[in-house]
Design an enzyme around this catalytic site. Sequence first.
Site, short mmCIF file in Angstrom:
data_model
loop_
_atom_site.label_atom_id
_atom_site.label_comp_id
_atom_site.label_asym_id
_atom_site.label_seq_id
_atom_site.Cartn_x
_atom_site.Cartn_y
_atom_site.Cartn_z
NE ARG A 150 12.45 0.00 -0.12
CZ ARG A 150 12.54 0.09 1.21
NH1 ARG A 150 12.17 -0.90 1.97
NH2 ARG A 150 12.99 1.17 1.78
CG ASP B 194 16.58 6.07 5.60
OD1 ASP B 194 17.07 4.92 5.60
OD2 ASP B 194 15.81 6.47 4.71
CG ASN C 83 -2.03 -1.04 1.06
OD1 ASN C 83 -2.69 -1.08 0.01
ND2 ASN C 83 -2.22 -1.89 2.05
CG ASN C 84 5.47 2.74 0.64
OD1 ASN C 84 5.53 3.67 -0.17
ND2 ASN C 84 6.30 2.64 1.67
CG HIS D 139 8.38 6.52 -1.93
ND1 HIS D 139 8.80 7.66 -2.58
CD2 HIS D 139 9.49 5.85 -1.58
CE1 HIS D 139 10.11 7.67 -2.60
NE2 HIS D 139 10.56 6.59 -1.99
CE LYS D 140 8.19 -0.43 1.08
NZ LYS D 140 7.72 -1.68 1.71
CG ASP E 242 8.53 -7.75 6.04
OD1 ASP E 242 8.05 -6.61 6.17
OD2 ASP E 242 8.72 -8.50 7.01
P1 IMP Z 1 8.85 -2.44 5.30
O1 IMP Z 1 8.85 -3.93 5.32
O2 IMP Z 1 9.49 -1.88 4.06
O3 IMP Z 1 7.51 -1.85 5.59
O4 IMP Z 1 9.80 -1.97 6.48
C1 IMP Z 1 9.56 -2.28 7.84
C2 IMP Z 1 10.26 -1.25 8.73
O5 IMP Z 1 11.68 -1.33 8.54
C3 IMP Z 1 9.90 0.21 8.41
O6 IMP Z 1 8.78 0.63 9.12
C4 IMP Z 1 11.16 0.94 8.86
O7 IMP Z 1 11.12 1.14 10.26
C5 IMP Z 1 12.26 -0.04 8.54
N1 IMP Z 1 12.81 0.23 7.19
C6 IMP Z 1 12.55 -0.46 6.05
N2 IMP Z 1 13.23 0.03 5.01
C7 IMP Z 1 13.95 1.07 5.50
C8 IMP Z 1 14.85 2.00 4.90
O8 IMP Z 1 15.13 1.97 3.69
N3 IMP Z 1 15.39 2.91 5.72
C9 IMP Z 1 15.12 2.98 7.06
N4 IMP Z 1 14.27 2.16 7.66
C10 IMP Z 1 13.69 1.20 6.89
#
Ligand code: IMP
Length: 193
Positions: A178, A152, A9-10, A12-13, A69
């Site tokens: 990522r 970050d 649902n992101n 930006h991604k 994830d």
């Molecule tokens: P998600 O699986 O991409 O939603 O990431 C889970 C959690 O990991 C996020 O809520 C952030 O706290 C952390 N996270 C994921 N990717 C990044 C990044 O590129 N930079 C900093 N924190 C990140």
Amino acid sequence: MKELCFATNNKHKAAEVGRMLEGRYKLLTLEDIGCHEELREDQYTLEGNSRQKAAYVWEKYHVNCFADDTGLEVEALGGAPGVYSARYAGPQRSDTDNIQLLLNNLKKAENRKARFRTSITLFLDGQEHHFEGIVNGHITTRWEGDKGFGYDPIFIPDNHTRTFAQMSTEEKNAISHRGAAIRKLVEFLKNHG
Ligand code: IMP
């Protein structure tokens, strides 16, 4: 053109990945396929969560899809916060609270090594594939920079002197967890289009 759903649902991604797949696959959002429910991610590993989300979409909607994830794994904390990165300091999922807690927990630590790890699961024509991206680095002692999100401002990748929050999106994507995982996915799709 073949269609592929990114189970996130992101926005930006989704935009970022959409650009990388341009001309090869038409990227669909969850909305596009009529999926309006919250996707569960309650497994104990990053792989388990990316698989859970992608498998749900494939099994319920029968469209090719992938999910990701990500977690921050800190060596001195035995790999924490890892799969719990988003809600490390509690269910409010606050980046500020998460960073404060992590800096507190590392107050006395000499070893500040950490890595971001992204797991991607792809379901393509019913076949399951996995991709992983890692970036090694360390946790700073204080916040630096105001770009990006999550952890970050306190993460400096190896061979760099600035945090992810001090880098432009392009600079970060070129070396990030990522970015690496997505490039592997894109490479695979180029050969299986
Ligand atoms: P998600 O699986 O991409 O939603 O990431 C889970 C959690 O990991 C996020 O809520 C952030 O706290 C952390 N996270 C994921 N990717 C990044 C990044 O590129 N930079 C900093 N924190 C990140």
